[in-house]
Design a protein around this motif. Sequence first.
Motif, PDB file in Angstrom:
ATOM      1  N   MET A   1      41.076  46.745  34.629  1.00 27.27           N
ATOM      2  CA  MET A   1      41.137  46.645  36.067  1.00 27.27           C
ATOM      3  C   MET A   1      40.185  47.585  36.716  1.00 27.27           C
ATOM      4  O   MET A   1      39.883  48.564  36.118  1.00 27.27           O
ATOM      5  N   SER A   2      39.529  46.942  37.775  1.00 28.29           N
ATOM      6  CA  SER A   2      38.512  47.849  38.394  1.00 28.29           C
ATOM      7  C   SER A   2      39.015  48.139  39.559  1.00 28.29           C
ATOM      8  O   SER A   2      40.017  48.022  40.049  1.00 28.29           O
ATOM      9  N   LYS A   3      38.330  48.917  40.516  1.00 27.56           N
ATOM     10  CA  LYS A   3      38.560  49.370  41.797  1.00 27.56           C
ATOM     11  C   LYS A   3      37.618  49.098  42.776  1.00 27.56           C
ATOM     12  O   LYS A   3      36.381  48.937  42.533  1.00 27.56           O
ATOM     13  N   THR A   4      38.110  48.996  43.856  1.00 29.01           N
ATOM     14  CA  THR A   4      36.896  48.921  45.223  1.00 29.01           C
ATOM     15  C   THR A   4      37.283  49.821  46.432  1.00 29.01           C
ATOM     16  O   THR A   4      38.532  49.820  46.520  1.00 29.01           O
ATOM     17  N   GLN A  18      35.576  38.683  47.762  1.00 28.28           N
ATOM     18  CA  GLN A  18      34.490  39.448  47.236  1.00 28.28           C
ATOM     19  C   GLN A  18      34.596  39.988  45.755  1.00 28.28           C
ATOM     20  O   GLN A  18      33.716  39.881  44.878  1.00 28.28           O
ATOM     21  N   GLU A  19      35.606  40.217  45.403  1.00 27.38           N
ATOM     22  CA  GLU A  19      35.864  41.060  44.141  1.00 27.38           C
ATOM     23  C   GLU A  19      36.395  40.195  42.998  1.00 27.38           C
ATOM     24  O   GLU A  19      36.172  40.265  41.821  1.00 27.38           O
ATOM     25  N   LEU A  20      37.126  38.984  43.484  1.00 25.11           N
ATOM     26  CA  LEU A  20      37.698  37.929  42.520  1.00 25.11           C
ATOM     27  C   LEU A  20      37.276  36.513  42.613  1.00 25.11           C
ATOM     28  O   LEU A  20      37.418  35.700  41.948  1.00 25.11           O
ATOM     29  N   GLY A  21      36.305  36.356  43.757  1.00 21.27           N
ATOM     30  CA  GLY A  21      35.785  35.162  44.042  1.00 21.27           C
ATOM     31  C   GLY A  21      36.717  33.859  44.235  1.00 21.27           C
ATOM     32  O   GLY A  21      36.233  32.892  44.182  1.00 21.27           O
ATOM     33  N   SER A  22      37.585  34.215  44.764  1.00 22.98           N
ATOM     34  CA  SER A  22      38.874  32.942  45.044  1.00 22.98           C
ATOM     35  C   SER A  22      39.908  33.720  46.047  1.00 22.98           C
ATOM     36  O   SER A  22      40.283  34.815  46.047  1.00 22.98           O
TER      37      SER A  22
END
Length: 100
Positions: A1-4, A18-22
């Motif tokens: 798991m990442s963070k933004t 932006q982060e998952l593209g969907s």
Amino acid sequence: MSKTLITAGQSLLDVAIQELGSVAALFDLADAAGLGITDALTPGQLLAVPTSPAAAPALAAYFADRAQRINTGGPIAPRQPITTHDFDARDFNYPDFDAR
């Protein structure tokens, strides 16, 4: 798991794209963050980004490679006045409209 890190005007939908593209990954993102899909985000908020079966990594990579942040909630540009035109026969080349 990442963070933004959330920037001013970003919505959960912006982060999903932006982060998952969907757009479909929005629900996984909201669930992981304990938020509703329309909940407001706070600039400076750190949001965990889960993995999602609905993710489109190629699209997320597109934005990451260009260092682009999706932000649909920014200020709206002022509207420009509509220009009116006075068209008459001299504005058209009649052979262009000849159907023969």
